[in-house]
Design a protein around this motif. Structure first.
Motif, PDB file in Angstrom:
ATOM      1  N   SER A  97      27.784  36.097  51.271  1.00  0.00           N
ATOM      2  CA  SER A  97      28.492  36.788  50.174  1.00  0.00           C
ATOM      3  C   SER A  97      28.337  38.285  50.417  1.00  0.00           C
ATOM      4  CB  SER A  97      27.887  36.424  48.802  1.00  0.00           C
ATOM      5  OG  SER A  97      26.604  37.011  48.651  1.00  0.00           O
ATOM      6  N   MET A  99      27.041  40.315  48.293  1.00  0.00           N
ATOM      7  CA  MET A  99      25.699  40.693  47.826  1.00  0.00           C
ATOM      8  C   MET A  99      24.625  40.323  48.853  1.00  0.00           C
ATOM      9  SD  MET A  99      26.401  42.417  45.276  1.00  0.00           S
ATOM     10  CE  MET A  99      24.707  42.980  45.210  1.00  0.00           C
ATOM     11  N   TYR A 124      29.665  49.252  42.205  1.00  0.00           N
ATOM     12  CA  TYR A 124      29.806  47.883  41.696  1.00  0.00           C
ATOM     13  C   TYR A 124      28.546  47.480  40.915  1.00  0.00           C
ATOM     14  CZ  TYR A 124      30.218  42.786  41.822  1.00  0.00           C
ATOM     15  OH  TYR A 124      30.264  41.464  41.485  1.00  0.00           O
ATOM     16  N   THR A 127      25.639  45.664  42.565  1.00  0.00           N
ATOM     17  CA  THR A 127      24.975  46.513  43.575  1.00  0.00           C
ATOM     18  C   THR A 127      23.970  47.413  42.866  1.00  0.00           C
ATOM     19  OG1 THR A 127      26.999  46.527  44.876  1.00  0.00           O
ATOM     20  CG2 THR A 127      25.390  48.232  45.374  1.00  0.00           C
ATOM     21  N   GLU A 162      29.950  53.826  47.621  1.00  0.00           N
ATOM     22  CA  GLU A 162      31.110  52.941  47.625  1.00  0.00           C
ATOM     23  C   GLU A 162      32.318  53.865  47.551  1.00  0.00           C
ATOM     24  OE1 GLU A 162      30.575  49.555  44.898  1.00  0.00           O
ATOM     25  OE2 GLU A 162      32.433  50.228  43.990  1.00  0.00           O
ATOM     26  N   ASN A 166      34.401  51.668  42.366  1.00  0.00           N
ATOM     27  CA  ASN A 166      34.736  50.581  41.448  1.00  0.00           C
ATOM     28  C   ASN A 166      34.335  50.980  40.031  1.00  0.00           C
ATOM     29  OD1 ASN A 166      35.217  48.032  40.461  1.00  0.00           O
ATOM     30  ND2 ASN A 166      33.775  47.003  41.819  1.00  0.00           N
ATOM     31  N   ASP A 189      30.084  50.899  51.066  1.00  0.00           N
ATOM     32  CA  ASP A 189      30.799  49.696  50.641  1.00  0.00           C
ATOM     33  C   ASP A 189      32.280  50.051  50.670  1.00  0.00           C
ATOM     34  OD1 ASP A 189      32.082  47.669  49.242  1.00  0.00           O
ATOM     35  OD2 ASP A 189      30.388  47.320  47.890  1.00  0.00           O
ATOM     36  N   THR A 191      34.829  47.858  50.563  1.00  0.00           N
ATOM     37  CA  THR A 191      35.573  46.663  50.150  1.00  0.00           C
ATOM     38  C   THR A 191      36.983  46.992  49.681  1.00  0.00           C
ATOM     39  OG1 THR A 191      33.523  45.562  49.499  1.00  0.00           O
ATOM     40  CG2 THR A 191      35.548  44.720  48.501  1.00  0.00           C
ATOM     41  N   PHE A 192      37.135  48.078  48.880  1.00  0.00           N
ATOM     42  CA  PHE A 192      38.452  48.404  48.311  1.00  0.00           C
ATOM     43  C   PHE A 192      39.397  49.005  49.352  1.00  0.00           C
ATOM     44  CE2 PHE A 192      37.754  48.971  43.430  1.00  0.00           C
ATOM     45  CZ  PHE A 192      37.040  47.789  43.384  1.00  0.00           C
ATOM     46  N   MET A 209      30.022  48.100  54.892  1.00  0.00           N
ATOM     47  CA  MET A 209      29.850  46.761  54.341  1.00  0.00           C
ATOM     48  C   MET A 209      31.097  46.361  53.548  1.00  0.00           C
ATOM     49  SD  MET A 209      29.163  45.901  50.970  1.00  0.00           S
ATOM     50  CE  MET A 209      29.298  44.226  50.396  1.00  0.00           C
ATOM     51  N   SER A 211      32.584  43.187  50.827  1.00  0.00           N
ATOM     52  CA  SER A 211      32.636  41.859  50.239  1.00  0.00           C
ATOM     53  C   SER A 211      33.883  41.237  50.863  1.00  0.00           C
ATOM     54  CB  SER A 211      32.770  41.928  48.712  1.00  0.00           C
ATOM     55  OG  SER A 211      33.138  40.638  48.241  1.00  0.00           O
ATOM     56  N   THR A 213      34.904  38.441  50.566  1.00  0.00           N
ATOM     57  CA  THR A 213      35.511  37.586  49.537  1.00  0.00           C
ATOM     58  C   THR A 213      36.865  38.160  49.108  1.00  0.00           C
ATOM     59  OG1 THR A 213      33.229  37.402  48.721  1.00  0.00           O
ATOM     60  CG2 THR A 213      34.963  36.531  47.297  1.00  0.00           C
ATOM     61  N   LYS A 214      37.045  39.459  49.301  1.00  0.00           N
ATOM     62  CA  LYS A 214      38.184  40.170  48.720  1.00  0.00           C
ATOM     63  C   LYS A 214      39.340  40.223  49.723  1.00  0.00           C
ATOM     64  CE  LYS A 214      35.401  40.203  45.429  1.00  0.00           C
ATOM     65  NZ  LYS A 214      34.176  40.924  45.420  1.00  0.00           N
ATOM     66  N   LEU A 223      33.830  32.903  49.803  1.00  0.00           N
ATOM     67  CA  LEU A 223      32.854  33.909  49.373  1.00  0.00           C
ATOM     68  C   LEU A 223      32.085  34.338  50.627  1.00  0.00           C
ATOM     69  CD1 LEU A 223      32.073  34.843  46.422  1.00  0.00           C
ATOM     70  CD2 LEU A 223      30.051  33.451  46.702  1.00  0.00           C
ATOM     71  N   ALA A 224      32.105  35.638  50.937  1.00  0.00           N
ATOM     72  CA  ALA A 224      31.473  36.089  52.186  1.00  0.00           C
ATOM     73  C   ALA A 224      31.237  37.590  52.151  1.00  0.00           C
ATOM     74  CB  ALA A 224      32.369  35.758  53.381  1.00  0.00           C
ATOM     75  N   LEU A 351      39.069  40.375  43.506  1.00  0.00           N
ATOM     76  CA  LEU A 351      40.209  41.177  43.951  1.00  0.00           C
ATOM     77  C   LEU A 351      40.596  40.779  45.364  1.00  0.00           C
ATOM     78  CD1 LEU A 351      38.916  44.210  45.659  1.00  0.00           C
ATOM     79  CD2 LEU A 351      37.526  43.596  43.721  1.00  0.00           C
TER      80      LEU A 351
HETATM   81  N1  PLP Z   1      31.077  45.285  46.429  1.00  0.00           N
HETATM   82  C1  PLP Z   1      32.199  45.359  45.701  1.00  0.00           C
HETATM   83  C2  PLP Z   1      32.966  46.656  45.667  1.00  0.00           C
HETATM   84  C3  PLP Z   1      32.651  44.259  44.983  1.00  0.00           C
HETATM   85  O1  PLP Z   1      33.763  44.339  44.251  1.00  0.00           O
HETATM   86  C4  PLP Z   1      31.894  43.046  45.029  1.00  0.00           C
HETATM   87  C5  PLP Z   1      32.311  41.858  44.260  1.00  0.00           C
HETATM   88  O2  PLP Z   1      33.144  41.945  43.380  1.00  0.00           O
HETATM   89  C6  PLP Z   1      30.742  43.011  45.795  1.00  0.00           C
HETATM   90  C7  PLP Z   1      30.355  44.142  46.494  1.00  0.00           C
HETATM   91  C8  PLP Z   1      29.914  41.782  45.892  1.00  0.00           C
HETATM   92  O3  PLP Z   1      30.533  40.843  46.722  1.00  0.00           O
HETATM   93  P1  PLP Z   1      30.378  39.249  46.566  1.00  0.00           P
HETATM   94  O4  PLP Z   1      30.926  38.868  45.239  1.00  0.00           O
HETATM   95  O5  PLP Z   1      31.154  38.734  47.745  1.00  0.00           O
HETATM   96  O6  PLP Z   1      28.911  38.954  46.668  1.00  0.00           O
END
Ligand code: PLP
Length: 408
Positions: A97, A99, A124, A127, A162, A166, A189, A191-192, A209, A211, A213-214, A223-224, A351
């Motif tokens: 995940s 996290m 987040y 986090t 990040e 977020n 982070d 992710t976005f 890093m 997520s 998952t997104k 989920l990863a 997301l």
């Molecule tokens: N970082 C961000 C910006 C996220 O939006 C999320 C989850 O919503 C995470 C980390 C955590 O990821 P995960 O839910 O895959 O553990």
């Protein structure tokens, strides 16, 4: 000498081809999935050599094999190679995940005893809680971009940021934070942004890093998490992963790798629609602040076009209460009404899926953050992960849901 083929490729080509080097040798076209938990070995000597190599954070020795899938999975490793190529990194390490990935970064960074972490807020919520709660033995100083240098201590082991942030979509200047952090590693982070829009390692970050998952997974069914970095840091992360067992299942890695091929197309299309929606929302009388880096004034440091190639596929906006208020009970009721009224978009956290998701940061994703929510996270704020639907269809859904939602 000609550089290797992958090194010369545009990211769109890398997304389709990276991590697939061995497929022709295997005589297959689609990515194979290896579900083995254990692997036969030919000789004990070779097995011992391979085990030692992996315990030191490397890959399996050619002859000794993977031994056991908590140590190494060929299917996961293929995805890791693909993602590393997209980030312009030496290597990447995948986890069960986002996290778990962040946890491994913190554990790797504080391994030598420097347990102080500097973090830039907002971030987040989970986090925030991970390092604030002390569950990993960290002590944290929260600050803003400008406060990083003065928050550093001799025992600071990691700086966390990040960007985009977020859920306010502010952009943090990675190079400014890296400079303020000095020798201390910075984790971003991303992710976005995804590797399509931003490559933090090129700006001096030690770890990037996601997520996964997104957007990387992209279909809401895996989920990863994944971290891209240097060979040296990847070795440390693999050592942590072997010890904690925070592995990614090969089936998930297969889906993520398959999804990489369409990542650039998906992200750019959602980004385009997000920009259209942000523009129309900004003109709607029932809407307060609109947060998207494309909105005039929302990228004061001019990072779109330098750090990030576009404004991204995420946006947030305030649904105003009937008195025009953006906070308090009236705004909460209006946001709640909006979330109940959308038909095309789905009210749900997370997301990066093919379909549009809308959620309420103050009530859900930022709820677990430590301390007071920053002023921008008002009761009327709704966050949107823009999917691949037609922009006009989404706008009609939003326009109708804003009207209906505000009336209650
Ligand atoms: N970082 C961000 C910006 C996220 O939006 C999320 C989850 O919503 C995470 C980390 C955590 O990821 P995960 O839910 O895959 O553990």
């Amino acid at each position: 000498m000609e550089p290797p083929l992958l090194a010369r490729m545009h990211p769109d080509s890398l997304a389709v081809h990276a991590g697939r080097d061995d497929l022709r040798r295997l005589g297959v076209h689609a990515l194979p999935i290896d579900l083995s938990t254990t692997y036969p070995f030919e000789s004990l000597d070779e097995a011992v050599g391979s085990l030692d190599a992996m315990m030191a954070g490397g890959g399996p020795a050619e002859r000794g094999g993977p031994i056991y899938s908590r140590l190494h999975s060929p299917t996961v490793a293929r995805f890791e190679d693909g993602l590393a190529a997209l980030e312009g990194a030496d290597a990447s390490v995948a986890f069960g995940s986002g996290m778990a990935a962040l946890t491994a970064v913190v554990q790797a960074a504080i391994w030598d005893g420097n347990r102080h972490v500097v973090g830039v807020k907002p971030i987040y919520g989970t986090t925030d809680r991970l390092v604030s709660s002390g569950v990993l033995g960290t002590e944290v100083a929260w600050t803003d971009q400008g406060g990083v240098a003065s928050s550093m201590r001799p025992d600071t082991g990691l700086v966390m940021i990040e960007t985009p942030v977020n859920p306010t979509l502010d952009l943090v200047d990675i190079e400014a934070v890296v400079q303020a952090a000095g020798d201390v590693p910075v984790v971003v982070d991303s992710t976005f942004a995804t590797p399509v829009l931003q490559q933090p390692l090129a700006h001096g970050a030690a770890f990037v890093m996601h997520s996964a998952t997104k957007f990387i997974g992209g279909h809401g069914d895996v989920l990863a998490g994944v971290v891209a970095c240097s060979h040296e840091l990847a070795a440390r992360l693999r050592q942590v992963r072997i010890l904690t067992g925070a592995i990614l299942h090969p089936q998930g890695a297969y889906l993520l790798h398959r999804g990489l091929a369409t990542l650039p197309l998906r992200v750019r299309r959602s980004q385009e629609t997000a920009t259209t929606l942000a523009e129309r929302l900004s003109e709607h009388p029932g809407v307060g602040a609109v947060y998207h880096p494309s909105v005039p004034g929302r990228d004061p440091q001019g990072l779109v076009g330098t750090q990030m190639s576009g404004p991204g596929p995420m946006l947030s906006f305030e649904v105003l209460g009937l008195e025009g208020e953006s906070d308090g009970d009236g705004a909460f009721a209006a946001a709640d009404g909006f979330l109940r009224s959308v038909r095309l978009a789905t009210p749900a956290v997370s997301l990066g899926s093919t379909d549009t998701l809308v959620q309420h940061p103050a009530g859900l994703t930022q709820r677990v953050a430590s301390g007071d929510a920053p002023g921008k996270i008002t009761a009327g704020l709704v966050r949107v992960s823009v999917g691949l639907e037609d922009a006009d269809d989404l706008w009609h859904d939003f326009e109708r849901a804003i009207e209906t939602g505000r009336r209650g």
